[in-house]
Write an enzyme that holds these catalytic residues in place. Structure first.
Site, PDB file in Angstrom:
ATOM      1  CG  ASN A  34     -29.727   1.468 -46.304  1.00 45.17           C
ATOM      2  OD1 ASN A  34     -29.514   1.423 -45.099  1.00 45.17           O
ATOM      3  ND2 ASN A  34     -28.812   1.900 -47.182  1.00 45.17           N
ATOM      4  CD1 TRP A  35     -35.270   2.027 -42.787  1.00 48.22           C
ATOM      5  CD2 TRP A  35     -35.387   2.000 -40.551  1.00 48.22           C
ATOM      6  NE1 TRP A  35     -36.472   1.465 -42.447  1.00 48.22           N
ATOM      7  CE2 TRP A  35     -36.570   1.437 -41.087  1.00 48.22           C
ATOM      8  CE3 TRP A  35     -35.247   2.079 -39.167  1.00 48.22           C
ATOM      9  CZ2 TRP A  35     -37.613   0.955 -40.266  1.00 48.22           C
ATOM     10  CZ3 TRP A  35     -36.268   1.609 -38.360  1.00 48.22           C
ATOM     11  CH2 TRP A  35     -37.438   1.063 -38.909  1.00 48.22           C
ATOM     12  CE  LYS A  36     -29.255   5.754 -47.696  1.00 48.11           C
ATOM     13  NZ  LYS A  36     -28.615   6.441 -48.789  1.00 48.11           N
ATOM     14  CG  HIS A  43     -24.948   1.282 -49.205  1.00 46.72           C
ATOM     15  ND1 HIS A  43     -24.589   2.594 -49.400  1.00 46.72           N
ATOM     16  CD2 HIS A  43     -26.271   1.198 -49.486  1.00 46.72           C
ATOM     17  CE1 HIS A  43     -25.662   3.290 -49.780  1.00 46.72           C
ATOM     18  NE2 HIS A  43     -26.698   2.454 -49.846  1.00 46.72           N
ATOM     19  CD  GLU A  76     -25.104   6.177 -48.297  1.00 52.58           C
ATOM     20  OE1 GLU A  76     -25.436   5.618 -47.241  1.00 52.58           O
ATOM     21  OE2 GLU A  76     -25.910   6.736 -49.057  1.00 52.58           O
ATOM     22  CD  GLU A 122     -28.283   0.780 -53.630  1.00 51.73           C
ATOM     23  OE1 GLU A 122     -29.443   1.081 -53.365  1.00 51.73           O
ATOM     24  OE2 GLU A 122     -27.344   0.939 -52.848  1.00 51.73           O
ATOM     25  N   GLY A 160     -29.611   9.009 -53.214  1.00 49.87           N
ATOM     26  CA  GLY A 160     -29.858  10.196 -52.389  1.00 49.87           C
ATOM     27  C   GLY A 160     -29.837  11.491 -53.178  1.00 49.87           C
ATOM     28  CB  SER A 200     -33.611   8.677 -56.288  1.00 54.73           C
ATOM     29  OG  SER A 200     -32.491   9.365 -55.773  1.00 54.73           O
ATOM     30  N   GLY A 222     -33.623   3.918 -49.930  1.00 54.87           N
ATOM     31  CA  GLY A 222     -33.004   4.655 -48.824  1.00 54.87           C
ATOM     32  C   GLY A 222     -33.981   5.652 -48.252  1.00 54.87           C
ATOM     33  N   GLY A 223     -33.862   6.909 -48.664  1.00 54.21           N
ATOM     34  CA  GLY A 223     -34.649   8.012 -48.088  1.00 54.21           C
ATOM     35  C   GLY A 223     -36.135   7.711 -47.945  1.00 54.21           C
TER      36      GLY A 223
HETATM   37  C1  PEP Z   1     -29.674   3.430 -50.656  1.00 53.12           C
HETATM   38  O1  PEP Z   1     -29.506   3.813 -49.510  1.00 53.12           O
HETATM   39  O2  PEP Z   1     -29.235   2.331 -50.991  1.00 53.12           O
HETATM   40  C2  PEP Z   1     -30.395   4.294 -51.591  1.00 53.12           C
HETATM   41  C3  PEP Z   1     -30.638   3.836 -52.788  1.00 53.12           C
HETATM   42  O3  PEP Z   1     -30.791   5.542 -51.138  1.00 53.12           O
HETATM   43  P1  PEP Z   1     -31.890   6.504 -51.830  1.00 53.12           P
HETATM   44  O4  PEP Z   1     -33.114   5.680 -52.081  1.00 53.12           O
HETATM   45  O5  PEP Z   1     -32.130   7.581 -50.814  1.00 53.12           O
HETATM   46  O6  PEP Z   1     -31.301   7.028 -53.110  1.00 53.12           O
END
Ligand code: PEP
Length: 261
Positions: free
Chosen positions: A12-14, A102, A104, A174, A180, A220, A241-242
């Site tokens: 997930n590049w956000k 999600h 966010e 999640e 994040g 994470s 994500g990151g």
């Molecule tokens: C996500 O964007 O769904 C996520 C889990 O981000 P991260 O891996 O950065 O915690």
């Protein structure tokens, strides 16, 4: 890991990367992965809407075994919804997976379980596969309400689906406190909640649906913790994500099986 649920590793590049940067990431990732990786794991990439067409073109022209995904969708098929994108538009771009609900979006855009439910149905109706995100916040976890919160989100988000549809649904567990933040659920916690999600789906939709639904962990995920998380029997993949923007890290996550004990 069950043998009939191929692991799904999703990036997930956000709101990162313009379409030039997106093309570079895809090309570097394609170079880092080999045939064995793609046989063992399905890899979906979820760039922002503005990069979908560019990424689709690279995947198609270079015949890459990568799968295109989106980060969001509007539940209505068309109409006066300025700034929104429909499921039909995504399907036309060869999008396979669409992230819905999600955290966010739940937190910043006020998405409710009802919205997530409509989006899930729109994605399925357009022939794509939803990745439905659920997860408790820190307060809910510390007060012992993690399971009831996840059960409530599942009930609302999956309401009215036919049992057979669950084979096309991915649930991403999640926990908000892990997204994040650098904090990760322990493999044991991830397994417990994934098993709980599967049991909830079993109660609501029956044993066949519970066996077929795929469950990801997200929060994470990094190269160092992916092998243990993915070793859990009810964890069928990870939503990253990151680390999905760092090609070396994401490639190592995809190659997690090489680092398992
Ligand atoms: C996500 O964007 O769904 C996520 C889990 O981000 P991260 O891996 O950065 O915690």
């Amino acid at each position: 890991m069950s043998h009939d649920r191929k692991p799904l590793i999703s990036g997930n590049w956000k709101m990162n990367c313009n379409h030039f940067e997106a093309i570079q990431i895809v090309q570097r990732l394609a170079y880092a992965l080999d045939k064995d990786d793609h046989e063992a794991v399905e890899v979906s990439l979820h760039p922002p809407f503005t990069s979908l067409r560019s990424v689709q073109t690279v995947i198609q022209s270079d015949r890459l075994p990568l799968v295109l995904g989106a980060q969001n969708v509007h539940p209505d098929p068309e109409g006066a919804f300025t700034g929104e994108i429909s499921a039909g538009m995504l399907a036309k771009l060869d999008v396979t997976y669409v992230i819905v609900g999600h955290s966010e979006r739940r937190v910043h855009s006020g998405e409710t379980d009802g919205d997530v439910n409509r989006k899930t149905k729109a994605v399925l109706a357009a022939g794509m596969l939803p990745i439905v995100c659920v997860g408790e916040d820190l307060d809910e976890r510390s007060s012992g309400r993690a399971e009831s919160r996840v059960a409530e989100q599942l009930a609302g988000s999956l309401d009215g689906l036919k049992a057979e549809a669950l084979a096309d649904v991915v649930v991403a567990y999640e926990p908000l406190w892990a997204i994040g933040t650098g904090e990760t659920a322990t493999p044991d916690d991830a397994q417990k909640m994934a098993a709980f999600v599967r049991a909830q789906i079993g109660e609501r939709f029956g044993g066949a649906a519970a066996a077929a639904v795929r469950i990801q962990y997200g929060g994470s995920v990094k190269p160092g913790n992916a092998p243990d998380l993915l070793a859990q029997p009810d964890v069928d993949g990870v939503l990253v994500g990151g680390a999905s923007l760092q090609v070396e890290d994401f490639a190592r996550i995809v190659k997690y099986r090489l680092y398992q004990a």
